[in-house]
Design a protein around this motif. Structure first.
Motif, PDB file in Angstrom:
ATOM      1  N   GLY A  18      55.272 -21.995  91.147  1.00 30.29           N
ATOM      2  CA  GLY A  18      54.207 -22.363  90.215  1.00 30.29           C
ATOM      3  C   GLY A  18      53.560 -23.611  90.782  1.00 30.29           C
ATOM      4  N   ILE A  19      53.658 -24.698  90.069  1.00 33.32           N
ATOM      5  CA  ILE A  19      53.189 -25.987  90.594  1.00 33.32           C
ATOM      6  C   ILE A  19      54.412 -26.859  90.832  1.00 33.32           C
ATOM      7  CG2 ILE A  19      51.793 -28.036  90.195  1.00 33.32           C
ATOM      8  CD1 ILE A  19      50.055 -26.334  88.329  1.00 33.32           C
ATOM      9  N   GLY A  20      54.849 -26.904  92.093  1.00 33.25           N
ATOM     10  CA  GLY A  20      55.953 -27.769  92.479  1.00 33.25           C
ATOM     11  C   GLY A  20      55.402 -29.123  92.901  1.00 33.25           C
ATOM     12  N   LEU A  21      56.219 -30.137  92.786  1.00 31.63           N
ATOM     13  CA  LEU A  21      55.809 -31.493  93.162  1.00 31.63           C
ATOM     14  C   LEU A  21      56.671 -31.976  94.313  1.00 31.63           C
ATOM     15  CD1 LEU A  21      55.627 -32.938  89.546  1.00 31.63           C
ATOM     16  CD2 LEU A  21      53.734 -32.107  90.942  1.00 31.63           C
ATOM     17  N   LEU A  22      56.034 -32.456  95.372  1.00 32.78           N
ATOM     18  CA  LEU A  22      56.749 -33.024  96.510  1.00 32.78           C
ATOM     19  C   LEU A  22      56.715 -34.537  96.373  1.00 32.78           C
ATOM     20  CD1 LEU A  22      58.194 -32.564  99.230  1.00 32.78           C
ATOM     21  CD2 LEU A  22      55.931 -32.737 100.317  1.00 32.78           C
ATOM     22  N   ILE A  23      57.892 -35.146  96.354  1.00 37.14           N
ATOM     23  CA  ILE A  23      58.027 -36.587  96.143  1.00 37.14           C
ATOM     24  C   ILE A  23      58.770 -37.189  97.330  1.00 37.14           C
ATOM     25  CG2 ILE A  23      58.919 -38.384  94.599  1.00 37.14           C
ATOM     26  CD1 ILE A  23      56.912 -36.537  93.196  1.00 37.14           C
ATOM     27  N   ALA A  24      58.230 -38.264  97.922  1.00 38.21           N
ATOM     28  CA  ALA A  24      58.918 -39.005  98.978  1.00 38.21           C
ATOM     29  C   ALA A  24      59.762 -40.089  98.313  1.00 38.21           C
ATOM     30  CB  ALA A  24      57.903 -39.645  99.928  1.00 38.21           C
ATOM     31  N   GLU A  25      61.031 -40.200  98.724  1.00 32.86           N
ATOM     32  CA  GLU A  25      61.931 -41.214  98.174  1.00 32.86           C
ATOM     33  C   GLU A  25      62.501 -42.057  99.309  1.00 32.86           C
ATOM     34  OE1 GLU A  25      65.022 -39.533  95.784  1.00 32.86           O
ATOM     35  OE2 GLU A  25      63.616 -38.736  94.315  1.00 32.86           O
ATOM     36  N   ALA A  48      56.520 -32.666 106.639  1.00 34.04           N
ATOM     37  CA  ALA A  48      56.394 -32.979 108.069  1.00 34.04           C
ATOM     38  C   ALA A  48      55.047 -33.622 108.359  1.00 34.04           C
ATOM     39  CB  ALA A  48      56.583 -31.709 108.901  1.00 34.04           C
ATOM     40  N   SER A  49      53.986 -33.094 107.767  1.00 32.69           N
ATOM     41  CA  SER A  49      52.653 -33.669 107.945  1.00 32.69           C
ATOM     42  C   SER A  49      52.578 -35.074 107.355  1.00 32.69           C
ATOM     43  CB  SER A  49      51.609 -32.754 107.289  1.00 32.69           C
ATOM     44  OG  SER A  49      50.335 -33.331 107.352  1.00 32.69           O
ATOM     45  N   ASP A  50      53.172 -35.251 106.187  1.00 33.04           N
ATOM     46  CA  ASP A  50      53.180 -36.566 105.543  1.00 33.04           C
ATOM     47  C   ASP A  50      53.919 -37.585 106.408  1.00 33.04           C
ATOM     48  OD1 ASP A  50      52.840 -38.294 103.025  1.00 33.04           O
ATOM     49  OD2 ASP A  50      55.011 -38.383 103.384  1.00 33.04           O
ATOM     50  N   MET A  51      55.044 -37.186 106.968  1.00 29.40           N
ATOM     51  CA  MET A  51      55.818 -38.114 107.810  1.00 29.40           C
ATOM     52  C   MET A  51      55.041 -38.493 109.065  1.00 29.40           C
ATOM     53  SD  MET A  51      58.543 -39.731 107.541  1.00 29.40           S
ATOM     54  CE  MET A  51      59.798 -40.599 108.428  1.00 29.40           C
ATOM     55  N   ARG A  52      54.337 -37.520 109.666  1.00 29.68           N
ATOM     56  CA  ARG A  52      53.500 -37.843 110.838  1.00 29.68           C
ATOM     57  C   ARG A  52      52.424 -38.864 110.454  1.00 29.68           C
ATOM     58  NH1 ARG A  52      54.039 -32.330 111.665  1.00 29.68           N
ATOM     59  NH2 ARG A  52      52.005 -31.901 110.711  1.00 29.68           N
ATOM     60  N   GLY A  53      51.809 -38.667 109.298  1.00 31.75           N
ATOM     61  CA  GLY A  53      50.794 -39.603 108.829  1.00 31.75           C
ATOM     62  C   GLY A  53      51.363 -40.995 108.587  1.00 31.75           C
ATOM     63  N   ARG A  54      52.564 -41.059 108.026  1.00 31.66           N
ATOM     64  CA  ARG A  54      53.206 -42.359 107.790  1.00 31.66           C
ATOM     65  C   ARG A  54      53.514 -43.064 109.113  1.00 31.66           C
ATOM     66  NH1 ARG A  54      54.882 -42.877 102.387  1.00 31.66           N
ATOM     67  NH2 ARG A  54      54.649 -40.908 101.270  1.00 31.66           N
ATOM     68  N   MET A  55      53.946 -42.313 110.120  1.00 36.55           N
ATOM     69  CA  MET A  55      54.237 -42.900 111.429  1.00 36.55           C
ATOM     70  C   MET A  55      52.952 -43.436 112.077  1.00 36.55           C
ATOM     71  SD  MET A  55      57.491 -42.839 111.957  1.00 36.55           S
ATOM     72  CE  MET A  55      57.625 -43.237 110.233  1.00 36.55           C
ATOM     73  N   GLN A  56      51.852 -42.694 111.921  1.00 33.66           N
ATOM     74  CA  GLN A  56      50.571 -43.165 112.455  1.00 33.66           C
ATOM     75  C   GLN A  56      50.124 -44.446 111.759  1.00 33.66           C
ATOM     76  OE1 GLN A  56      48.080 -39.737 111.924  1.00 33.66           O
ATOM     77  NE2 GLN A  56      48.870 -38.700 113.744  1.00 33.66           N
ATOM     78  N   ARG A  57      50.295 -44.508 110.431  1.00 36.14           N
ATOM     79  CA  ARG A  57      49.931 -45.735 109.696  1.00 36.14           C
ATOM     80  C   ARG A  57      50.818 -46.897 110.117  1.00 36.14           C
ATOM     81  NH1 ARG A  57      49.586 -41.908 105.549  1.00 36.14           N
ATOM     82  NH2 ARG A  57      51.410 -42.703 104.459  1.00 36.14           N
ATOM     83  N   LEU A  58      52.088 -46.630 110.367  1.00 29.13           N
ATOM     84  CA  LEU A  58      53.004 -47.661 110.836  1.00 29.13           C
ATOM     85  C   LEU A  58      52.558 -48.182 112.201  1.00 29.13           C
ATOM     86  CD1 LEU A  58      55.653 -49.048 109.965  1.00 29.13           C
ATOM     87  CD2 LEU A  58      56.876 -47.288 111.222  1.00 29.13           C
ATOM     88  N   ASP A  59      52.144 -47.276 113.099  1.00 28.70           N
ATOM     89  CA  ASP A  59      51.650 -47.663 114.419  1.00 28.70           C
ATOM     90  C   ASP A  59      50.395 -48.526 114.329  1.00 28.70           C
ATOM     91  OD1 ASP A  59      53.710 -46.315 115.672  1.00 28.70           O
ATOM     92  OD2 ASP A  59      52.503 -44.538 116.149  1.00 28.70           O
ATOM     93  N   ARG A  60      49.604 -48.345 113.267  1.00 21.78           N
ATOM     94  CA  ARG A  60      48.385 -49.151 113.080  1.00 21.78           C
ATOM     95  C   ARG A  60      48.675 -50.473 112.381  1.00 21.78           C
ATOM     96  NH1 ARG A  60      46.060 -44.008 111.285  1.00 21.78           N
ATOM     97  NH2 ARG A  60      46.278 -44.773 109.146  1.00 21.78           N
TER      98      ARG A  60
END
Length: 90
Positions: A18-25, A48-60
């Motif tokens: 249905g509508i599942g929610l993905l939460i980063a903890e 996986a996409s979210d983690m790649r984005g977080r790593m890119q933001r960390l690199d910046r």
């Protein structure tokens, strides 16, 4: 059926949530909604996409939370939201 007599739903990678929610903890208990997902497979791809984005933001030089896990929440047969999957960051 569970020990208390209630039926439990088997959740597979392609089960419609249905509508599942993905939460980063994070390890320290901080959490952040990532997005809506319809299956566990989609949740894994989104995590996986979210983690790649977080790593890119960390690199910046930004300071995103570092997820220790991603949790997928969905409505149970009784109508309450419950955790249906835990995804390790990759």
């Amino acid at each position: 059926m569970s020990a208390d007599g209630r039926r439990t739903r088997l959740i597979a990678d392609t089960t419609d949530l249905g509508i599942g929610l993905l939460i980063a903890e994070s390890e320290d208990g901080e959490y952040q909604p990532v997005g809506a997902v319809s299956t566990i497979r989609e949740a894994r791809e989104t995590a996986a996409s979210d983690m790649r984005g977080r790593m890119q933001r960390l690199d910046r030089g930004e300071d995103p939370i570092c997820p220790a896990r991603y949790m997928v929440w969905a409505r149970s047969d009784g109508g309450e939201y419950a955790t249906v999957a835990e995804i390790e960051p990759s």
